[in-house]
Motif scaffolding. Sequence first.
Motif, PDB file in Angstrom:
ATOM      1  N   TRP A 215       0.854  -1.188   0.000  1.00 37.40           N
ATOM      2  CA  TRP A 215       0.000   0.000   0.000  1.00 37.40           C
ATOM      3  C   TRP A 215       0.885   1.232   0.000  1.00 37.40           C
ATOM      4  O   TRP A 215       1.758   1.377   0.849  1.00 37.40           O
ATOM      5  N   THR A 216       0.694   2.096  -0.979  1.00 30.89           N
ATOM      6  CA  THR A 216       1.441   3.343  -1.017  1.00 30.89           C
ATOM      7  C   THR A 216       0.485   4.513  -1.235  1.00 30.89           C
ATOM      8  O   THR A 216      -0.532   4.371  -1.933  1.00 30.89           O
ATOM      9  N   ASN A 217       0.801   5.645  -0.621  1.00 27.11           N
ATOM     10  CA  ASN A 217      -0.028   6.847  -0.827  1.00 27.11           C
ATOM     11  C   ASN A 217       0.660   7.847  -1.741  1.00 27.11           C
ATOM     12  O   ASN A 217       0.363   9.038  -1.726  1.00 27.11           O
ATOM     13  N   THR A 218       1.604   7.354  -2.538  1.00 28.24           N
ATOM     14  CA  THR A 218       2.286   8.184  -3.524  1.00 28.24           C
ATOM     15  C   THR A 218       2.090   7.568  -4.900  1.00 28.24           C
ATOM     16  O   THR A 218       2.522   6.424  -5.124  1.00 28.24           O
ATOM     17  N   PRO A 219       1.502   8.231  -5.875  1.00 26.43           N
ATOM     18  CA  PRO A 219       0.815   9.521  -5.777  1.00 26.43           C
ATOM     19  C   PRO A 219      -0.622   9.320  -5.307  1.00 26.43           C
ATOM     20  O   PRO A 219      -0.907   8.353  -4.597  1.00 26.43           O
ATOM     21  N   SER A 220      -1.526  10.211  -5.724  1.00 26.59           N
ATOM     22  CA  SER A 220      -2.948  10.108  -5.365  1.00 26.59           C
ATOM     23  C   SER A 220      -3.734   9.629  -6.584  1.00 26.59           C
ATOM     24  O   SER A 220      -3.474  10.058  -7.705  1.00 26.59           O
ATOM     25  N   PRO A 221      -4.719   8.707  -6.447  1.00 26.40           N
ATOM     26  CA  PRO A 221      -5.121   8.078  -5.191  1.00 26.40           C
ATOM     27  C   PRO A 221      -4.088   7.070  -4.705  1.00 26.40           C
ATOM     28  O   PRO A 221      -3.155   6.725  -5.438  1.00 26.40           O
ATOM     29  N   ASP A 222      -4.264   6.604  -3.463  1.00 22.32           N
ATOM     30  CA  ASP A 222      -3.405   5.543  -2.957  1.00 22.32           C
ATOM     31  C   ASP A 222      -3.501   4.320  -3.859  1.00 22.32           C
ATOM     32  O   ASP A 222      -4.498   4.126  -4.572  1.00 22.32           O
ATOM     33  N   LEU A 223      -2.474   3.481  -3.790  1.00 15.32           N
ATOM     34  CA  LEU A 223      -2.452   2.264  -4.589  1.00 15.32           C
ATOM     35  C   LEU A 223      -2.238   1.061  -3.679  1.00 15.32           C
ATOM     36  O   LEU A 223      -1.392   1.088  -2.789  1.00 15.32           O
ATOM     37  N   GLY A 224      -3.016   0.001  -3.923  1.00 15.11           N
ATOM     38  CA  GLY A 224      -2.876  -1.222  -3.146  1.00 15.11           C
ATOM     39  C   GLY A 224      -2.491  -2.399  -4.027  1.00 15.11           C
ATOM     40  O   GLY A 224      -2.953  -2.518  -5.170  1.00 15.11           O
ATOM     41  N   TRP A 225      -1.647  -3.277  -3.474  1.00 18.88           N
ATOM     42  CA  TRP A 225      -1.194  -4.478  -4.171  1.00 18.88           C
ATOM     43  C   TRP A 225      -1.578  -5.728  -3.384  1.00 18.88           C
ATOM     44  O   TRP A 225      -1.635  -5.715  -2.156  1.00 18.88           O
ATOM     45  N   TYR A 226      -1.791  -6.827  -4.100  1.00 13.34           N
ATOM     46  CA  TYR A 226      -1.810  -8.161  -3.508  1.00 13.34           C
ATOM     47  C   TYR A 226      -1.256  -9.098  -4.570  1.00 13.34           C
ATOM     48  O   TYR A 226      -1.838  -9.253  -5.651  1.00 13.34           O
ATOM     49  N   VAL A 227      -0.085  -9.680  -4.282  1.00 13.38           N
ATOM     50  CA  VAL A 227       0.623 -10.474  -5.288  1.00 13.38           C
ATOM     51  C   VAL A 227       1.074 -11.798  -4.677  1.00 13.38           C
ATOM     52  O   VAL A 227       1.255 -11.909  -3.462  1.00 13.38           O
ATOM     53  N   GLY A 228       1.275 -12.794  -5.527  1.00 10.71           N
ATOM     54  CA  GLY A 228       1.758 -14.070  -5.023  1.00 10.71           C
ATOM     55  C   GLY A 228       1.493 -15.208  -5.986  1.00 10.71           C
ATOM     56  O   GLY A 228       1.391 -15.005  -7.199  1.00 10.71           O
ATOM     57  N   TRP A 229       1.356 -16.400  -5.428  1.00 13.51           N
ATOM     58  CA  TRP A 229       1.057 -17.558  -6.262  1.00 13.51           C
ATOM     59  C   TRP A 229       0.363 -18.635  -5.438  1.00 13.51           C
ATOM     60  O   TRP A 229       0.441 -18.655  -4.207  1.00 13.51           O
ATOM     61  N   VAL A 230      -0.328 -19.503  -6.155  1.00  8.10           N
ATOM     62  CA  VAL A 230      -0.956 -20.681  -5.559  1.00  8.10           C
ATOM     63  C   VAL A 230      -0.210 -21.900  -6.073  1.00  8.10           C
ATOM     64  O   VAL A 230       0.013 -22.038  -7.282  1.00  8.10           O
ATOM     65  N   GLU A 231       0.171 -22.773  -5.155  1.00  2.33           N
ATOM     66  CA  GLU A 231       0.869 -23.999  -5.510  1.00  2.33           C
ATOM     67  C   GLU A 231      -0.047 -25.189  -5.230  1.00  2.33           C
ATOM     68  O   GLU A 231      -0.588 -25.318  -4.140  1.00  2.33           O
ATOM     69  N   ARG A 232      -0.234 -26.011  -6.229  1.00  2.00           N
ATOM     70  CA  ARG A 232      -1.090 -27.191  -6.102  1.00  2.00           C
ATOM     71  C   ARG A 232      -0.351 -28.371  -6.709  1.00  2.00           C
ATOM     72  O   ARG A 232      -0.214 -28.467  -7.924  1.00  2.00           O
TER      73      ARG A 232
END
Length: 268
Positions: A215-232
């Motif tokens: 989550w960053t508030n630079t610049p506006s609007p704030d920006l949110g991330w959710y990253v990763g992987w699923v292992e099966r």
Amino acid sequence: MNVIIERLQLAGLFVLFWMWSFPLFAEDTIYRDDLEEVFRNHTTDGTFVLYDVSADTLTVVGANRASTRFIPASTFKVANSLIALDLGVVADENEVVPYGGKPQPFKAWEKDMSLREAIRVSNVPVFQEVARRVGLGQYQRYLEVLAYGNQQTGTDVEHFWLKGPLEISALEQVRFLTSLAQETLPISSKTQKAVRDILRTDHSGRSTLYAKSGWTNTPSPDLGWYVGWVERSDEFYVFALNIDIHSRSDAKLRKQLAYEFLSTFGIF
């Protein structure tokens, strides 16, 4: 230290090959414009990129935004952990790192803790201590070796991943995380195994989720991330989501929307 630098220089010879071994777009790319309504239903804008490694299929929701670079914020703690452990400035994922003793915006950050714990609560001051140990010169070498985003550190070692100039796109996040998930990054296997382990977040049936928010508030609007992987079993599904955050209450949407997309595609 000279041994590490020599190893980085040698690894650099393989960077171009590694970058092209996983292109930004897979052989089969599916654009799901119809699923952009998921973002609209939550009054936000965003992108979701999913790479099915076995099928070599890339699915993109919000194609225009998928290639746009944004500040990585706390998702950089993944690369930061890799760099710190590979350099040895942190002995292992369980070494306790001091946070500095100053008041923090979150009480959970006011504690010395290991990388294992710090990545879970996204402890910024602990990783800023790590950053001071690494230094800008070493970061520059590793960002180039890892082909991480725009590979720019600027001059502020404590904030370049929080306020810029470092930026990365959702597509580039997926490329980077695909290599980590398969332990094919051009750094030690031991380091990659350790970071994979501390990213383990959730488990459902035969599937295990590895993830990191940001989550960053630079610049506006704030920006949110959710990253990763699923292992099966021996299958990997690598993803990156970013969204606009208009209020603090929107922060929960990062994980919520990622889970919604993963569920839609029958992955988790």
